[in-house]
Motif scaffolding. Sequence first.
Motif, PDB file in Angstrom:
ATOM      1  N   THR A   1       9.224   0.488   5.333  1.00 32.66           N
ATOM      2  CA  THR A   1       8.073   0.789   6.199  1.00 32.66           C
ATOM      3  C   THR A   1       6.734   0.711   5.450  1.00 32.66           C
ATOM      4  O   THR A   1       5.699   1.121   5.970  1.00 32.66           O
ATOM      5  N   ILE A   2       6.765   0.223   4.230  1.00 30.39           N
ATOM      6  CA  ILE A   2       5.519   0.086   3.479  1.00 30.39           C
ATOM      7  C   ILE A   2       4.745  -1.135   3.973  1.00 30.39           C
ATOM      8  O   ILE A   2       5.297  -2.234   4.025  1.00 30.39           O
ATOM      9  N   PRO A   3       3.473  -0.958   4.315  1.00 30.21           N
ATOM     10  CA  PRO A   3       2.710  -2.150   4.696  1.00 30.21           C
ATOM     11  C   PRO A   3       2.392  -3.015   3.469  1.00 30.21           C
ATOM     12  O   PRO A   3       1.921  -2.513   2.451  1.00 30.21           O
TER      13      PRO A   3
ATOM     14  N   VAL B   1      11.242   4.311  -3.997  1.00 30.61           N
ATOM     15  CA  VAL B   1      10.586   4.316  -2.697  1.00 30.61           C
ATOM     16  C   VAL B   1      11.336   3.373  -1.751  1.00 30.61           C
ATOM     17  O   VAL B   1      11.779   2.311  -2.165  1.00 30.61           O
TER      18      VAL B   1
ATOM     19  N   MET C   1       0.845  -1.199   0.000  1.00 29.02           N
ATOM     20  CA  MET C   1       0.000   0.000   0.000  1.00 29.02           C
ATOM     21  C   MET C   1       0.881   1.250   0.000  1.00 29.02           C
ATOM     22  O   MET C   1       1.335   1.709   1.044  1.00 29.02           O
ATOM     23  N   GLN C   2       1.135   1.765  -1.185  1.00 25.83           N
ATOM     24  CA  GLN C   2       1.985   2.935  -1.319  1.00 25.83           C
ATOM     25  C   GLN C   2       1.671   3.636  -2.628  1.00 25.83           C
ATOM     26  O   GLN C   2       1.035   3.047  -3.500  1.00 25.83           O
ATOM     27  N   THR C   3       2.115   4.889  -2.757  1.00 27.11           N
ATOM     28  CA  THR C   3       1.982   5.605  -4.027  1.00 27.11           C
ATOM     29  C   THR C   3       3.330   5.566  -4.737  1.00 27.11           C
ATOM     30  O   THR C   3       4.341   5.999  -4.195  1.00 27.11           O
TER      31      THR C   3
END
Lengths: 262, 262
Positions: free
Chosen positions: B129-131, B125, B116-118
């Motif tokens: 820490t990206i879930p 990126v 879940m990231q842009t």
Amino acid sequence: MHHNLHIVFIGAGNLATNLAKSLHQHHFKIDQVYSRTEDSAKLLANAVGAEYTTHLEDVLLHKDLYIISLRDGAFLELIPQIMEQKSDALVVHTAGSIPMDVLKPYTQRCGVLYPMQTFSKSRAVEFDTIPFFIEANNEEDKDLLISIASELSSKIFEADSAQRKKLHLAAVFASNFANHMYSLSAEILQKYGLPFESMLSLIDETTRKVHQVQPHKAQTGPAIRNDQDVMNEHLNMLKDMPDIQAIYKLLSSSILNHKSDK
Amino acid sequence: MHHNLHIVFIGAGNLATNLAKSLHQHHFKIDQVYSRTEDSAKLLANAVGAEYTTHLEDVLLHKDLYIISLRDGAFLELIPQIMEQKSDALVVHTAGSIPMDVLKPYTQRCGVLYPMQTFSKSRAVEFDTIPFFIEANNEEDKDLLISIASELSSKIFEADSAQRKKLHLAAVFASNFANHMYSLSAEILQKYGLPFESMLSLIDETTRKVHQVQPHKAQTGPAIRNDQDVMNEHLNMLKDMPDIQAIYKLLSSSILNHKSDK
């Protein structure tokens, strides 16, 4: 030396609270805080070693600098009363959208000290990177305001009332409306029993990105891809939250329209 | 050891590019990249030491893991073709809003790996820490996906298709729509010849705030104060940008409505 200035705050809201505390930390003397709300006046006065009052007629006279930081409507209504016997004092306000000229009929020494930031009483803000936009009715007072603000921040700009109003409008989108998107996200998550914390990494990256990439080039998501399947599904999921559904619709079509402009 | 896995990427968009590069950096073997667009396929393939193809029928068979990361519409249309002769491979997709079940008719070994990231191609990126939200059709493959994702990030969660869809909807507000607010702010500033950079300190603080304070409690600005004077002036300033004016109106009334709810 301007640390000998005697300052009075008219207002004890979010901005006033943060600005007064920062001035106090930088050894400025705040003599008094006025607020219509006794709790607010008292709380801020205690924090900055000042007296407080809830009556405009008890605001101390013959001080050096009056900083007015009230809700805009209340400010405009109270100006005549605030300005009584202040014809020789430097009186400034902190509002993005109010022209300096509203103070001119009452004093030749007026100005504006607008720190462009989102303030909450519960959170102390670091002032050093906040842009301050400054305006004054004469050069001497402008220099004084610049030298005061320079102790709090390294980003001091001059801006007239027209420019300030435009900055404020842009700030409503960049901050207030962006924060409302977080609120709506939190509301959707809460409905489903999911924690808002799961969004923080995403929110942080979205913010970091626009330090490097123009926001319209940083846009991602179903709307910019014109992914109708996903958007229809999302609209369907929002059918029992019609106000949020209407926002989803309007913003998705706005994202798509702005894409074709660029 | 899963570093011996042979991976094929179906898609070379923003998410695929970032995920493939991160897997490559963590010493996973990416054998091939498919994209309909030759430039995209080639660029990503070169970056991760893979072959590329622009023809689905040339996608390599008998690999260990196929990661499908396509625009949702294209994905759903192409599924039958993508899944030809993949009945024994582990095939996952990366989409928030598509259920895992769309893959089930074609293989018993399917799953989802949703970071879940842009993502933008132009910006690398940090994954740590990206879930990652993970789902799989059997325990063994779920464990495999968890162990792969765990090399990239410390935030691995299991989520079924229904939960993932809700997270994705919330993410559209928290990221895509928040970013659009930055775009509109930039557009207003550009119209007046002012730099978007002047907003960055404000944007950063707005983001930092919601790490500590629930977003609806962090709300500031004219709408939450119901400051009609300022709002009317802003609407007036936007009269020659009617689409942005409509957004200003709708979001201001939404902010006010949500205030009374809380």
